[in-house]
Scaffold this motif. Structure first.
Motif, mmCIF file in Angstrom:
data_model
loop_
_atom_site.group_PDB
_atom_site.id
_atom_site.type_symbol
_atom_site.label_atom_id
_atom_site.label_comp_id
_atom_site.label_asym_id
_atom_site.label_seq_id
_atom_site.Cartn_x
_atom_site.Cartn_y
_atom_site.Cartn_z
ATOM 1 N N GLY A 6 -2.242 -63.868 14.605
ATOM 2 C CA GLY A 6 -2.028 -63.322 15.786
ATOM 3 C C GLY A 6 -0.479 -63.126 16.148
ATOM 4 O O GLY A 6 0.204 -62.448 17.071
ATOM 5 N N GLY A 7 0.442 -62.485 14.816
ATOM 6 C CA GLY A 7 1.828 -62.081 15.195
ATOM 7 C C GLY A 7 2.817 -63.302 15.549
ATOM 8 O O GLY A 7 2.548 -64.517 15.839
ATOM 9 N N GLY A 9 4.930 -65.701 17.228
ATOM 10 C CA GLY A 9 4.936 -66.922 18.612
ATOM 11 C C GLY A 9 6.094 -68.329 18.030
ATOM 12 O O GLY A 9 7.128 -68.019 17.863
ATOM 13 N N ARG A 103 -5.740 -57.882 23.215
ATOM 14 C CA ARG A 103 -6.236 -57.862 21.939
ATOM 15 C C ARG A 103 -5.524 -56.902 21.410
ATOM 16 O O ARG A 103 -6.665 -56.158 21.145
ATOM 17 C CB ARG A 103 -7.416 -58.212 21.773
ATOM 18 N N GLY A 120 -5.625 -66.471 18.670
ATOM 19 C CA GLY A 120 -4.080 -66.529 18.257
ATOM 20 C C GLY A 120 -3.637 -65.259 18.598
ATOM 21 O O GLY A 120 -3.938 -64.411 17.997
ATOM 22 N N GLY A 121 -2.167 -65.135 19.429
ATOM 23 C CA GLY A 121 -2.104 -63.934 20.080
ATOM 24 C C GLY A 121 -2.251 -62.902 21.038
ATOM 25 O O GLY A 121 -2.226 -62.134 21.594
ATOM 26 N N ASP A 122 -4.176 -63.550 21.799
ATOM 27 C CA ASP A 122 -4.378 -62.579 22.606
ATOM 28 C C ASP A 122 -2.931 -63.404 23.655
ATOM 29 O O ASP A 122 -2.684 -64.051 24.194
ATOM 30 C CB ASP A 122 -5.279 -63.363 22.928
ATOM 31 N N MET A 147 0.051 -66.406 27.364
ATOM 32 C CA MET A 147 -0.237 -65.811 26.020
ATOM 33 C C MET A 147 -1.126 -67.178 24.879
ATOM 34 O O MET A 147 -0.280 -68.163 25.270
ATOM 35 C CB MET A 147 1.479 -65.455 24.652
ATOM 36 N N TYR A 149 -1.416 -69.008 21.830
ATOM 37 C CA TYR A 149 -1.279 -69.702 20.377
ATOM 38 C C TYR A 149 -1.984 -71.003 20.330
ATOM 39 O O TYR A 149 -2.308 -71.976 20.735
ATOM 40 C CB TYR A 149 -0.528 -70.384 20.245
#
Length: 155
Positions: A6-7, A9, A103, A120-122, A147, A149
């Protein structure tokens, strides 16, 4: 150990859960309610196979030292819980205080005893006062979020 899913981090982060050993996931606190001088490396908390409860009574030092003076009034003693499950993770709200799961461009209010999948990334956004439509109202006092991870699987 790498930040997962998710991006962008934290990368190359190895965190340990005090009870479970190596972390399965971690949360990083952020937002304008965090004191600007609070070190980035101290903003992370790890969770293992037993999960993690977030709230004033669980991360006492972090909440006292990281949050602006009156921001802690919006954080419950037991605010929410992250649990590992078969194939992923879920979040369970424990507080009646307003919070949302963000999200991408989707926003879901977290309420009651309804667990929701966590990726992940939420982002878990906490309400921090002000009027209007929280937490995005122009007169909101500040922002406060966690956040999520997921740790990269062991190779």
């Amino acid at each position: 150990q790498q930040g997962g899913g998710g991006g962008a981090g934290p990368r190359d982060v190895t965190l340990f859960d005090e009870e479970d050993g190596e972390a399965l996931f971690w949360l990083e606190i952020g937002g304008t309610a965090i004191r600007q001088d609070f070190p980035t490396e101290r903003r992370r908390v790890a969770g293992g196979r037993r999960g993690l409860t977030v709230g004033r009574s669980h991360q006492v030092e972090l909440h006292v030292e990281a949050l602006d003076d009156d921001a802690s009034q919006y954080v419950s003693r037991d605010h929410f819980r992250v649990e590992p499950s078969a194939g992923g993770f879920f979040i369970l709200p424990l507080s009646s205080n307003l919070m949302w799961l963000l999200r991408g461009s989707d926003r879901t209010e977290l309420r009651g005893n309804d667990p929701l999948p966590l990726l992940g990334g939420d982002v878990v956004q906490l309400y921090t006062g002000g009027g209007g439509e929280p937490p995005y109202a122009p007169n909101s006092r500040r922002t406060l979020y966690w956040m999520f991870y997921a740790a990269a699987p062991a190779e």
